[in-house]
Write a protein that holds these residues in place. Structure first.
Motif, PDB file in Angstrom:
ATOM      1  N   ASP A 166       6.873   3.098   3.412  1.00 13.53           N
ATOM      2  CA  ASP A 166       7.869   2.970   3.218  1.00 13.53           C
ATOM      3  C   ASP A 166       8.960   4.562   4.470  1.00 13.53           C
ATOM      4  O   ASP A 166      10.440   3.216   4.424  1.00 13.53           O
ATOM      5  CB  ASP A 166       8.558   4.530   1.995  1.00 13.53           C
ATOM      6  CG  ASP A 166      10.190   4.392   1.231  1.00 13.53           C
ATOM      7  OD1 ASP A 166      10.723   3.071   1.798  1.00 13.53           O
ATOM      8  OD2 ASP A 166      10.687   6.208   1.411  1.00 13.53           O
ATOM      9  N   MET A 212      10.665   6.393  -4.383  1.00 11.59           N
ATOM     10  CA  MET A 212      10.225   6.247  -3.007  1.00 11.59           C
ATOM     11  C   MET A 212      11.547   7.219  -2.136  1.00 11.59           C
ATOM     12  O   MET A 212      12.340   7.785  -3.314  1.00 11.59           O
ATOM     13  CB  MET A 212      11.294   4.673  -2.709  1.00 11.59           C
ATOM     14  CG  MET A 212      10.208   3.569  -3.343  1.00 11.59           C
ATOM     15  SD  MET A 212       8.072   3.353  -2.863  1.00 11.59           S
ATOM     16  CE  MET A 212       8.719   2.823  -0.963  1.00 11.59           C
ATOM     17  N   SER A 213      11.295   7.697  -0.838  1.00 10.12           N
ATOM     18  CA  SER A 213      12.160   8.639  -0.433  1.00 10.12           C
ATOM     19  C   SER A 213      13.417   8.144   0.255  1.00 10.12           C
ATOM     20  O   SER A 213      13.401   6.891  -0.077  1.00 10.12           O
ATOM     21  CB  SER A 213      11.349   9.454   0.514  1.00 10.12           C
ATOM     22  OG  SER A 213      11.348   7.818   1.934  1.00 10.12           O
ATOM     23  N   GLY A 234       8.908  12.236  -7.693  1.00 10.84           N
ATOM     24  CA  GLY A 234       9.409  11.923  -6.559  1.00 10.84           C
ATOM     25  C   GLY A 234      10.663  11.294  -6.462  1.00 10.84           C
ATOM     26  O   GLY A 234      11.507   9.669  -5.570  1.00 10.84           O
ATOM     27  N   LYS A 273       3.226  15.422   8.293  1.00  9.18           N
ATOM     28  CA  LYS A 273       2.768  13.906   8.058  1.00  9.18           C
ATOM     29  C   LYS A 273       2.575  13.386   9.009  1.00  9.18           C
ATOM     30  O   LYS A 273       3.757  12.903   9.264  1.00  9.18           O
ATOM     31  CB  LYS A 273       2.994  13.818   6.819  1.00  9.18           C
ATOM     32  CG  LYS A 273       3.375  14.634   5.656  1.00  9.18           C
ATOM     33  CD  LYS A 273       4.165  13.475   4.355  1.00  9.18           C
ATOM     34  CE  LYS A 273       3.526  14.935   3.219  1.00  9.18           C
ATOM     35  NZ  LYS A 273       4.330  13.894   1.997  1.00  9.18           N
ATOM     36  N   SER A 295       3.306   5.039 -11.703  1.00 10.09           N
ATOM     37  CA  SER A 295       4.098   5.074 -10.689  1.00 10.09           C
ATOM     38  C   SER A 295       5.324   4.516  -9.982  1.00 10.09           C
ATOM     39  O   SER A 295       5.978   4.365  -9.696  1.00 10.09           O
ATOM     40  CB  SER A 295       2.641   4.624  -9.213  1.00 10.09           C
ATOM     41  OG  SER A 295       2.239   3.193  -9.862  1.00 10.09           O
ATOM     42  N   LYS A 349      -0.518   6.083  -3.234  1.00  9.63           N
ATOM     43  CA  LYS A 349       0.801   6.922  -2.961  1.00  9.63           C
ATOM     44  C   LYS A 349       1.032   7.421  -1.748  1.00  9.63           C
ATOM     45  O   LYS A 349       2.101   6.611  -1.261  1.00  9.63           O
ATOM     46  CB  LYS A 349       0.713   7.402  -4.001  1.00  9.63           C
ATOM     47  CG  LYS A 349       0.628   7.581  -5.665  1.00  9.63           C
ATOM     48  CD  LYS A 349       1.061   8.771  -6.460  1.00  9.63           C
ATOM     49  CE  LYS A 349       0.812   8.377  -7.710  1.00  9.63           C
ATOM     50  NZ  LYS A 349       0.831   9.625  -8.546  1.00  9.63           N
ATOM     51  N   TRP A 374       8.038  15.256   6.884  1.00  8.97           N
ATOM     52  CA  TRP A 374       7.896  14.159   8.258  1.00  8.97           C
ATOM     53  C   TRP A 374       7.118  15.528   8.906  1.00  8.97           C
ATOM     54  O   TRP A 374       6.520  15.680  10.757  1.00  8.97           O
ATOM     55  CB  TRP A 374       8.620  14.036   8.989  1.00  8.97           C
ATOM     56  CG  TRP A 374       9.234  12.685   7.381  1.00  8.97           C
ATOM     57  CD1 TRP A 374       9.054  12.207   6.407  1.00  8.97           C
ATOM     58  CD2 TRP A 374      10.295  11.984   8.034  1.00  8.97           C
ATOM     59  NE1 TRP A 374       9.632  11.370   5.649  1.00  8.97           N
ATOM     60  CE2 TRP A 374      10.449  10.920   6.204  1.00  8.97           C
ATOM     61  CE3 TRP A 374      11.697  11.490   8.642  1.00  8.97           C
ATOM     62  CZ2 TRP A 374      11.409  10.073   6.368  1.00  8.97           C
ATOM     63  CZ3 TRP A 374      12.336  10.422   8.435  1.00  8.97           C
ATOM     64  CH2 TRP A 374      12.150   9.754   7.438  1.00  8.97           C
ATOM     65  N   GLU A 428       4.122   5.837   0.721  1.00  9.41           N
ATOM     66  CA  GLU A 428       4.769   6.992   1.415  1.00  9.41           C
ATOM     67  C   GLU A 428       5.340   6.712   2.981  1.00  9.41           C
ATOM     68  O   GLU A 428       6.543   6.500   3.347  1.00  9.41           O
ATOM     69  CB  GLU A 428       4.197   8.165   1.057  1.00  9.41           C
ATOM     70  CG  GLU A 428       5.512   9.380   1.667  1.00  9.41           C
ATOM     71  CD  GLU A 428       4.854  10.623   1.552  1.00  9.41           C
ATOM     72  OE1 GLU A 428       5.915  11.378   1.776  1.00  9.41           O
ATOM     73  OE2 GLU A 428       3.864  10.608   0.891  1.00  9.41           O
ATOM     74  N   THR A 456      13.156  15.228  -0.919  1.00  5.58           N
ATOM     75  CA  THR A 456      12.148  14.586  -1.641  1.00  5.58           C
ATOM     76  C   THR A 456      11.163  15.328  -2.791  1.00  5.58           C
ATOM     77  O   THR A 456      10.705  15.775  -2.387  1.00  5.58           O
ATOM     78  CB  THR A 456      11.965  13.273  -1.965  1.00  5.58           C
ATOM     79  OG1 THR A 456      12.287  12.231  -1.131  1.00  5.58           O
ATOM     80  CG2 THR A 456      12.077  11.973  -3.044  1.00  5.58           C
TER      81      THR A 456
END
Length: 396
Positions: free
Chosen positions: A64, A1-2, A216, A13, A232, A57, A10, A61, A211
């Motif tokens: 999260d 996880m970040s 990950g 995305k 995962s 995934k 970001w 993300e 990250t």
């Protein structure tokens, strides 16, 4: 996880699009969208579908970040910031600000507005400096969970402790969250050299940490992925908890149990559990808010002449109800303090409604008595329906 900081990726995305929600969506809508997509693409349900693994995934993300109110705010600010321009080599910031702005001034203050502005935002962007080092993952709160509990009518009035079986996303039970095949040993990630982060150039002399996409952020990688979670590190954990349902709970009421939700990451606090209570019906009693209701069968003679009758209470001795002579059918009497428990410790009332029951058969004596009564009240009986025809006379 970040971690909770802002990442350079970001800017490119769109996490709202990934979850299929609008930018103005509420946190509840985001949570619902995530749960639906996570269930549809979970690796356990599709062990051989690589596309669904990648979608899972990506959805995880996105949730999260925008599933957390603080991260979502930083994400929106970062997206807005990058949409206005870049960081040129000269140290200034161009784009939507209408010219070149000194970055050091932005770090000190947002247009003279004091702390909490771009200084805080850039502090997250650069990890406290223009070339931040390795940072340990920050603790994050676990997800809130929801479930349903069905209890009896009496249990709702008195309170009850129930066993709830809860399933939530947690560490894979096979690899315990490492992502590696049991019995194999990890090694330092070759991409980030075991730091968990890689350095990305933002423009000019500026760079920031993000990250590591290979590990990950775990810092370690396995050559053989876990056969259960496919690398995962995530899985479905099932546990049974004891939950206390308070006295006086109503059908459909939602109860919050703090700290009984999904466990947090990296030592973070657990989320909350929301329990929707379903209450079964009772054979005799009903519920109206904090009051109990009961329909009491009576005879015509008891209403006409008056009577004292016994009425049941929930969990206590019967009470005597005095019916005055001439009481109409359907009247409700109030017996104070015999209802459901309230939050302040007091109790509601018992609402007893009298309902005349017409006998299906009569013996000879009862029929003779009724015939005599009918003859004695014949004129009064005919006048009972006189008002039904007045409107016809007036209209004609």
């Amino acid at each position: 996880m970040s971690d909770d900081g802002i990442r350079s990726d970001w800017a490119t995305k769109d996490f709202y699009k990934e979850l299929g929600v609008a930018k103005t969506a509420s946190q509840d809508d985001i949570k619902k969208a995530y749960r639906k997509l996570a269930r549809a693409n979970h690796p356990d349900s599709h062990p051989d579908d690589t596309a669904k693994h990648e979608k899972f995934k990506a959805v995880a993300e996105a949730y999260d970040v925008i599933g957390d109110a603080d991260k979502r705010k930083k994400y929106d600010e970062a997206r807005e910031l990058f949409s206005r321009g870049g960081f040129p080599a000269g140290g200034g910031y161009g784009g939507g600000f209408g010219g070149s702005v000194n970055v050091e001034d932005l770090l000190r203050d947002r247009a003279g507005g004091g702390g909490g502005g771009f200084g805080d935002l850039f502090g997250d962007l650069f990890g406290g400096g223009f070339s931040a080092g390795r940072r340990a993952p920050r603790p994050s709160r676990g997800a809130d969970l929801e479930t349903t509990a069905t209890i009896g009518f009496t249990e709702a009035l008195e309170g009850v402790t129930v066993s709830l079986r809860i399933s939530s996303e947690g560490a894979c039970p096979t690899c315990h969250g490492t992502g590696g095949k049991p019995g194999t040993k990890p090694h330092a990630c070759p991409v980030c050299e075991g730091t968990g982060f890689v350095t990305a150039s933002v423009g000019g002399a500026f760079s920031m940490n993000e990250t590591c996409p290979a590990c990950g952020g775990r810092q370690l990688v396995y050559d053989d992925p876990c056969p259960t979670c496919h690398g995962s590190g995530l899985g479905q954990a099932t546990r049974t908890i004891q939950a206390r349902i308070p006295a006086g709970v109503k059908d459909g009421q939602r109860i919050r149990l703090r700290g009984k939700g999904a466990p947090g990451d990296n030592g973070g606090p657990a989320g909350d559990l929301y329990v929707t209570v379903k209450v079964t019906q009772h054979r005799v009693f009903g519920r109206k808010g904090d009051h109990l209701t009961v329909d009491v069968p009576v005879s015509f003679a008891e209403l006409a002449l008056g009577a004292e009758i016994k009425v049941p209470t929930m969990g206590g001795a019967p009470v005597t109800l005095r019916i005055p002579a001439g009481t109409p059918n359907g009247r409700t009497f109030r017996v104070r303090g015999k209802g459901a428990a309230k939050a302040d410790g007091s109790r509601g009332d018992l609402l007893a409604t009298v309902e005349v029951q017409v006998p299906a058969t009569l013996d000879a004596d009862a029929k003779a008595a009724l015939d005599a009564y009918a003859a004695a009240t014949a004129s009064a009986s005919s006048s009972l329906r006189a008002g039904l025809f007045e409107s016809q006379v007036q209209e004609s």
